[in-house]
Write a protein that holds these residues in place. Structure first.
Motif, short mmCIF file in Angstrom:
data_model
loop_
_atom_site.label_atom_id
_atom_site.label_comp_id
_atom_site.label_asym_id
_atom_site.label_seq_id
_atom_site.Cartn_x
_atom_site.Cartn_y
_atom_site.Cartn_z
N ALA A 6 -49.14 27.39 -117.02
CA ALA A 6 -47.73 27.14 -117.34
C ALA A 6 -47.67 26.54 -118.74
CB ALA A 6 -47.12 26.18 -116.33
N ILE A 7 -46.71 26.98 -119.54
CA ILE A 7 -46.60 26.52 -120.92
C ILE A 7 -45.25 25.84 -121.11
CG2 ILE A 7 -46.78 27.17 -123.36
CD1 ILE A 7 -47.96 29.84 -122.44
N ALA A 8 -45.25 24.69 -121.80
CA ALA A 8 -44.01 23.98 -122.10
C ALA A 8 -43.96 23.62 -123.58
CB ALA A 8 -43.89 22.72 -121.24
N ASP A 9 -42.95 24.14 -124.28
CA ASP A 9 -42.73 23.82 -125.69
C ASP A 9 -41.26 24.05 -125.99
OD1 ASP A 9 -42.56 24.29 -128.70
OD2 ASP A 9 -44.67 23.75 -128.49
N ASP A 10 -40.65 23.13 -126.73
CA ASP A 10 -39.20 23.24 -126.95
C ASP A 10 -38.83 24.18 -128.09
OD1 ASP A 10 -40.42 21.16 -128.55
OD2 ASP A 10 -38.41 20.64 -129.26
N PRO A 12 -38.60 27.95 -128.87
CA PRO A 12 -38.66 29.25 -128.18
C PRO A 12 -39.56 30.28 -128.86
CG PRO A 12 -36.41 28.45 -128.23
CD PRO A 12 -37.20 27.53 -129.11
N VAL A 13 -39.56 30.32 -130.19
CA VAL A 13 -40.38 31.30 -130.90
C VAL A 13 -41.86 31.02 -130.66
CG1 VAL A 13 -41.03 32.21 -133.16
CG2 VAL A 13 -38.62 31.75 -132.66
N LEU A 14 -42.26 29.75 -130.79
CA LEU A 14 -43.65 29.37 -130.54
C LEU A 14 -44.02 29.64 -129.09
CD1 LEU A 14 -46.31 28.11 -131.44
CD2 LEU A 14 -45.32 25.86 -131.01
N LEU A 15 -43.12 29.33 -128.19
CA LEU A 15 -43.36 29.53 -126.77
C LEU A 15 -43.61 31.01 -126.47
CD1 LEU A 15 -43.37 28.05 -124.00
CD2 LEU A 15 -40.94 28.59 -123.83
N HIS A 16 -42.78 31.86 -127.05
CA HIS A 16 -42.94 33.31 -126.86
C HIS A 16 -44.28 33.78 -127.43
CE1 HIS A 16 -41.89 37.55 -126.53
NE2 HIS A 16 -42.26 37.70 -127.79
N CYS A 33 -47.82 31.87 -115.67
CA CYS A 33 -46.97 31.84 -114.49
C CYS A 33 -45.62 31.19 -114.76
CB CYS A 33 -47.68 31.13 -113.34
SG CYS A 33 -48.20 29.45 -113.70
N ALA A 34 -45.50 30.49 -115.89
CA ALA A 34 -44.22 29.87 -116.26
C ALA A 34 -44.25 29.53 -117.74
CB ALA A 34 -43.96 28.61 -115.44
N SER A 35 -43.10 29.70 -118.41
CA SER A 35 -42.96 29.25 -119.80
C SER A 35 -41.58 28.63 -119.94
CB SER A 35 -43.14 30.42 -120.78
OG SER A 35 -42.26 31.47 -120.50
N VAL A 36 -41.55 27.34 -120.27
CA VAL A 36 -40.31 26.56 -120.24
C VAL A 36 -40.18 25.72 -121.51
CG1 VAL A 36 -40.27 26.46 -117.73
CG2 VAL A 36 -41.43 24.68 -119.01
N THR A 37 -38.98 25.17 -121.73
CA THR A 37 -38.71 24.45 -122.98
C THR A 37 -38.49 22.95 -122.80
OG1 THR A 37 -36.35 25.00 -122.78
CG2 THR A 37 -37.71 26.50 -124.09
N TRP A 58 -46.68 17.78 -126.93
CA TRP A 58 -46.55 16.32 -126.76
C TRP A 58 -45.13 15.84 -126.99
CZ3 TRP A 58 -49.14 12.37 -124.78
CH2 TRP A 58 -48.80 11.07 -125.16
N HIS A 59 -44.46 16.37 -128.02
CA HIS A 59 -43.10 15.93 -128.36
C HIS A 59 -42.09 16.98 -127.92
CE1 HIS A 59 -44.19 12.34 -130.56
NE2 HIS A 59 -45.06 13.02 -131.27
N MET A 60 -41.28 16.63 -126.93
CA MET A 60 -40.17 17.49 -126.50
C MET A 60 -38.93 16.63 -126.33
SD MET A 60 -41.77 20.40 -123.96
CE MET A 60 -42.58 19.29 -122.81
N PRO A 61 -37.74 17.24 -126.28
CA PRO A 61 -36.50 16.45 -126.21
C PRO A 61 -36.49 15.50 -125.02
CG PRO A 61 -36.01 18.75 -126.70
CD PRO A 61 -37.46 18.69 -126.34
#
Length: 214
Positions: A6-10, A12-16, A33-37, A58-61
């Motif tokens: 699972a990937i989490a990054d705020d 969207p371009v980097l996440l994609h 299995c999951a990619s979220v912001t 590490w840093h998200m809203p």
């Protein structure tokens, strides 16, 4: 067998880009299995999933759920079998140490390449602590030994040691701290050394010390 992640990054371009990069690896090593912001979305998405890894910025809203060390602690408590890998561009040794102390098995430098990321993810999934080479150099330069990297020792500081180390981190000299706290320079020097030993830090890491890190 592919590792589920699972990937989490705020961003969207980097996440994609990360999703595409990991899903297109040779031998299909990873299945996203999951990619979220946000941290909140990550915690929600992991419920009911069988997941090997979580790759977390590490840093998200903060207004969208837990972030930083708080998020890692939530993940570790709720999903203890999921190996945690943090991605950041920070070169701050105490932040990197805080990631490991909060439960991260891997630290990925966002400036690193795909092969580096894959190596860190695979090693973390197998229970090994793995960090980007640049981060490894920073940690080795500022901590007394490798065993201090993942230790959270700030709770071991006495109130007086905490005062001294915080003022030292702000740039005050021993003489200035002594005058400010109405103690002798010898006492300040002893308390500073004791605090550094408990934190596992070299003296030159103090300007980078952040006592407010979770």
């Amino acid at each position: 067998m592919a590792l589920s992640i699972a990937i989490a990054d705020d961003h969207p371009v980097l996440l994609h880009g990360l999703r595409q990069q990991l899903q297109s690896t040779s031998r299909k090593r990873f299945e996203v299995c999951a990619s979220v912001t946000s941290g909140q979305a990550l915690l929600r998405s992991l419920r009911g999933l069988t997941c090997d890894l979580a790759l977390v910025d590490w840093h998200m809203p903060a207004h969208e759920g837990p972030t930083g060390g708080e998020l890692l602690l939530c993940l570790r408590e709720a999903f203890p079998r999921v190996a945690l890998v943090v991605m950041t561009a920070s070169q701050q040794p105490t932040l990197l140490g805080a990631c490991l102390a909060a439960g991260a098995k891997g630290l990925y430098d966002k400036r690193g390449d795909s092969e580096q990321l894959q190596r860190i993810l695979i090693q973390a999934a197998h229970g090994k602590t793995s960090v980007s080479p640049g981060f490894e150099a920073v940690l080795e330069r500022h901590y007394l030994s490798r065993r201090h990297w993942g230790q959270e020792n700030r709770q071991l500081l006495s109130p007086r040691e905490r005062e001294v180390i915080n003022l030292s981190a702000e740039g005050y000299s021993g003489r200035e701290i002594a005058a400010r706290l109405a103690r002798s320079e010898k006492t300040i020097s002893r308390q500073r050394r004791s605090a550094l030993d408990k934190l596992g830090l070299h003296a030159d890491a103090l300007p980078l010390y952040e006592p407010s890190l979770p």
